[in-house]
Design a protein around this motif. Structure first.
Motif, PDB file in Angstrom:
ATOM      1  N   ASP A  29       0.853  -1.190   0.000  1.00  0.00           N
ATOM      2  CA  ASP A  29       0.000   0.000   0.000  1.00  0.00           C
ATOM      3  C   ASP A  29       0.885   1.233   0.000  1.00  0.00           C
ATOM      4  OD1 ASP A  29      -2.172  -1.684   0.148  1.00  0.00           O
ATOM      5  OD2 ASP A  29      -2.547  -1.341   2.290  1.00  0.00           O
ATOM      6  N   PHE A  30       0.681   2.114  -0.974  1.00  0.00           N
ATOM      7  CA  PHE A  30       1.461   3.354  -0.972  1.00  0.00           C
ATOM      8  C   PHE A  30       0.752   4.456  -0.199  1.00  0.00           C
ATOM      9  CE2 PHE A  30      -1.198   4.064  -4.748  1.00  0.00           C
ATOM     10  CZ  PHE A  30      -1.512   5.398  -4.660  1.00  0.00           C
ATOM     11  N   LYS A  31      -0.547   4.249   0.081  1.00  0.00           N
ATOM     12  CA  LYS A  31      -1.255   5.191   0.943  1.00  0.00           C
ATOM     13  C   LYS A  31      -2.470   4.502   1.539  1.00  0.00           C
ATOM     14  CE  LYS A  31      -4.032   8.473  -0.551  1.00  0.00           C
ATOM     15  NZ  LYS A  31      -4.595   9.660  -1.242  1.00  0.00           N
ATOM     16  N   THR A  32      -2.937   5.025   2.625  1.00  0.00           N
ATOM     17  CA  THR A  32      -4.146   4.532   3.279  1.00  0.00           C
ATOM     18  C   THR A  32      -5.075   5.711   3.479  1.00  0.00           C
ATOM     19  OG1 THR A  32      -2.914   2.791   4.429  1.00  0.00           O
ATOM     20  CG2 THR A  32      -5.084   3.345   5.299  1.00  0.00           C
ATOM     21  N   SER A  34      -8.978   7.113   4.927  1.00  0.00           N
ATOM     22  CA  SER A  34     -10.077   6.838   5.843  1.00  0.00           C
ATOM     23  C   SER A  34     -11.383   6.749   5.064  1.00  0.00           C
ATOM     24  CB  SER A  34     -10.183   7.943   6.905  1.00  0.00           C
ATOM     25  OG  SER A  34      -9.001   8.021   7.665  1.00  0.00           O
ATOM     26  N   THR A  35     -12.230   5.827   5.460  1.00  0.00           N
ATOM     27  CA  THR A  35     -13.539   5.698   4.825  1.00  0.00           C
ATOM     28  C   THR A  35     -14.561   6.506   5.610  1.00  0.00           C
ATOM     29  OG1 THR A  35     -14.249   3.779   6.117  1.00  0.00           O
ATOM     30  CG2 THR A  35     -12.901   3.355   4.166  1.00  0.00           C
ATOM     31  N   PRO A  36     -15.676   6.875   4.976  1.00  0.00           N
ATOM     32  CA  PRO A  36     -16.705   7.628   5.692  1.00  0.00           C
ATOM     33  C   PRO A  36     -17.233   6.895   6.920  1.00  0.00           C
ATOM     34  CG  PRO A  36     -17.084   7.743   3.336  1.00  0.00           C
ATOM     35  CD  PRO A  36     -15.979   6.747   3.535  1.00  0.00           C
ATOM     36  N   ALA A  37     -17.132   5.558   6.904  1.00  0.00           N
ATOM     37  CA  ALA A  37     -17.630   4.778   8.035  1.00  0.00           C
ATOM     38  C   ALA A  37     -16.611   4.656   9.159  1.00  0.00           C
ATOM     39  CB  ALA A  37     -18.044   3.387   7.563  1.00  0.00           C
ATOM     40  N   GLY A  38     -15.430   5.284   8.994  1.00  0.00           N
ATOM     41  CA  GLY A  38     -14.427   5.245  10.052  1.00  0.00           C
ATOM     42  C   GLY A  38     -13.397   4.152   9.888  1.00  0.00           C
ATOM     43  N   GLY A  39     -13.442   3.431   8.789  1.00  0.00           N
ATOM     44  CA  GLY A  39     -12.453   2.392   8.552  1.00  0.00           C
ATOM     45  C   GLY A  39     -11.258   2.918   7.779  1.00  0.00           C
ATOM     46  N   HIS A  40     -10.449   1.999   7.278  1.00  0.00           N
ATOM     47  CA  HIS A  40      -9.266   2.368   6.516  1.00  0.00           C
ATOM     48  C   HIS A  40      -9.193   1.527   5.245  1.00  0.00           C
ATOM     49  CE1 HIS A  40      -8.245   3.664  10.651  1.00  0.00           C
ATOM     50  NE2 HIS A  40      -7.661   4.671  10.011  1.00  0.00           N
ATOM     51  N   HIS A  41      -8.744   2.155   4.180  1.00  0.00           N
ATOM     52  CA  HIS A  41      -8.657   1.488   2.883  1.00  0.00           C
ATOM     53  C   HIS A  41      -7.265   1.712   2.304  1.00  0.00           C
ATOM     54  CE1 HIS A  41     -10.183  -0.018  -1.023  1.00  0.00           C
ATOM     55  NE2 HIS A  41      -9.366   0.884  -1.545  1.00  0.00           N
ATOM     56  N   GLY A  42      -6.531   0.627   2.053  1.00  0.00           N
ATOM     57  CA  GLY A  42      -5.198   0.724   1.495  1.00  0.00           C
ATOM     58  C   GLY A  42      -5.231   0.709  -0.023  1.00  0.00           C
ATOM     59  N   ILE A  43      -4.374   1.509  -0.636  1.00  0.00           N
ATOM     60  CA  ILE A  43      -4.287   1.589  -2.095  1.00  0.00           C
ATOM     61  C   ILE A  43      -2.915   1.069  -2.510  1.00  0.00           C
ATOM     62  CG2 ILE A  43      -4.441   3.089  -4.113  1.00  0.00           C
ATOM     63  CD1 ILE A  43      -6.127   4.995  -2.436  1.00  0.00           C
ATOM     64  N   LYS A  44      -2.899   0.054  -3.336  1.00  0.00           N
ATOM     65  CA  LYS A  44      -1.666  -0.662  -3.681  1.00  0.00           C
ATOM     66  C   LYS A  44      -0.898  -0.022  -4.830  1.00  0.00           C
ATOM     67  CE  LYS A  44      -3.207  -5.369  -2.463  1.00  0.00           C
ATOM     68  NZ  LYS A  44      -4.633  -5.072  -2.201  1.00  0.00           N
TER      69      LYS A  44
END
Length: 358
Positions: A29-32, A34-44
């Motif tokens: 993941d080069f960046k992470t 935050s999602t609107p629901a409070g989670g986290h999403h990694g971008i590869k």
């Protein structure tokens, strides 16, 4: 929405294992975000190192090809094998270059500004000298090589060509500042200081007036289907990788019902290439790197007018010698199985290699 298993690197690479078999592939993941629901999403981002180069010449600096994937901004993956044309893989091996391929957030869960922010942050990760940057990742995963970040080009197809051209206009042309490779020395690691060139194959998104009319002629997707998809998506869900043809219908539906223009920020937003070109090249034409545009004359998804109009305006600002346009018979994706044996392509890539290696 594609499931996690359908977008795992192992699944994607297995779709056409032979096509990328000459490369060692790693990712992180080069960046992470935050999602609107409070989670986290990694971008590869994926790093592809030619096996022949790493085995034959350990320690040899590798030039870099940054490849942005297409998919109409609604589908696709940076490592989807069918979207790597044979000529590009051959070019990487011939030129002793690693391919670095980032994902980015997709529509409609995100918007155009989010996509451009991901591209901006990717370039920050590529140029970073800290422990979380590309250089450190490669040192850990591929200790036998070093990347020559003073020799970087950007490549992309379709929506990815749009992002490659955007990168050329925002990151700018290589300037040699603080670059150990500028004088041929690799005693010190080279730092990223701009792009040597851009190769854009059948770019989309020059301006909404170009892409909109052809999409309205496609099969009509009921607006209710689109609204239902958007209503039922998981709360706060973000998508940055999908296996085609999953979600491909969304691009057409978003165009047909005016949602894509809204997500893009309107007609005057610099996400459209002609708008960005007027902003950047109109003020700093010398900052734009050399560009090669290749387009199929019978393209039914991204009309060749995208490249024709972009090249016309870019030549006006930057000069005809800096912008090369090639129109060839064929539809969208016509170059998938073209190799470096194609004389017309070889001649154009030799010019790119001259910029890249100078």
């Amino acid at each position: 929405m594609a499931s996690t298993s359908e977008t795992s690197p192992a699944h994607l690479l297995g779709l056409n294992s032979e096509r990328l078999s000459d490369f060692d592939i790693s990712w992180r993941d080069f960046k992470t975000v935050s999602t609107p629901a409070g989670g986290h999403h990694g971008i590869k981002a994926y790093v592809m190192v030619p096996k022949s180069v790493s085995a034959a010449a350990p320690g040899k600096p590798l030039k870099v090809i940054v490849k942005f994937h297409g998919g109409g901004w609604t589908t696709g993956s940076a490592i989807y094998p069918p979207w790597f044309p044979l000529w590009l893989l051959e070019f990487a091996k011939e030129q002793s270059a690693a391919i670095v391929a980032p994902n980015y957030r997709l529509l409609p869960e995100s918007n155009g500004a989010d996509i451009l922010r991901d591209v901006h942050d990717f370039w920050g990760w590529l140029s970073s000298t800290d422990s979380n940057g590309l250089r450190s990742f490669v040192a850990a995963k591929h200790p036998e090589i070093v990347l020559d970040l003073g020799r970087v080009i950007a490549v992309g197809e379709s929506a990815g060509a749009h992002l490659a051209l955007q990168s050329g206009l925002t990151v700018g042309k290589y300037n040699g500042a603080n670059d150990a490779s500028a004088n041929g020395s690799m005693d010190n690691e080279s730092t990223f200081s701009g792009l040597r060139a851009v190769i854009a194959t059948y770019p989309a998104g020059a301006h909404p007036d170009i892409n909109g009319p052809i999409v309205t002629k496609a099969k009509l997707f009921p607006e209710q289907k689109l609204r239902e998809f958007m209503r039922l998506r998981p709360d706060g869900g973000l998508v940055s990788e999908a296996t085609p043809p999953s979600r491909a219908w969304l691009n057409i539906a978003l165009w047909q019902h005016g949602v894509l223009l809204e997500l893009a920020g309107g007609r005057d937003d610099p996400i459209w290439l002609l708008n960005r070109l007027r902003l950047v090249a109109g003020e700093r034409p010398d900052a734009v790197p050399p560009q090669l545009l290749i387009h199929g004359e019978e393209d039914r998804l991204a009309p060749a007018e995208n490249s024709v109009e972009y090249a016309r305006l870019a030549r006006e600002f930057c000069g005809p010698e800096r912008v090369d346009l090639v129109l060839r018979p064929g539809d969208h994706g016509f170059d998938a199985d073209i190799t470096l044996e194609a004389k017309w392509l070889r001649e154009k890539l030799e010019k790119i290699a001259m910029y890249w290696n100078s």
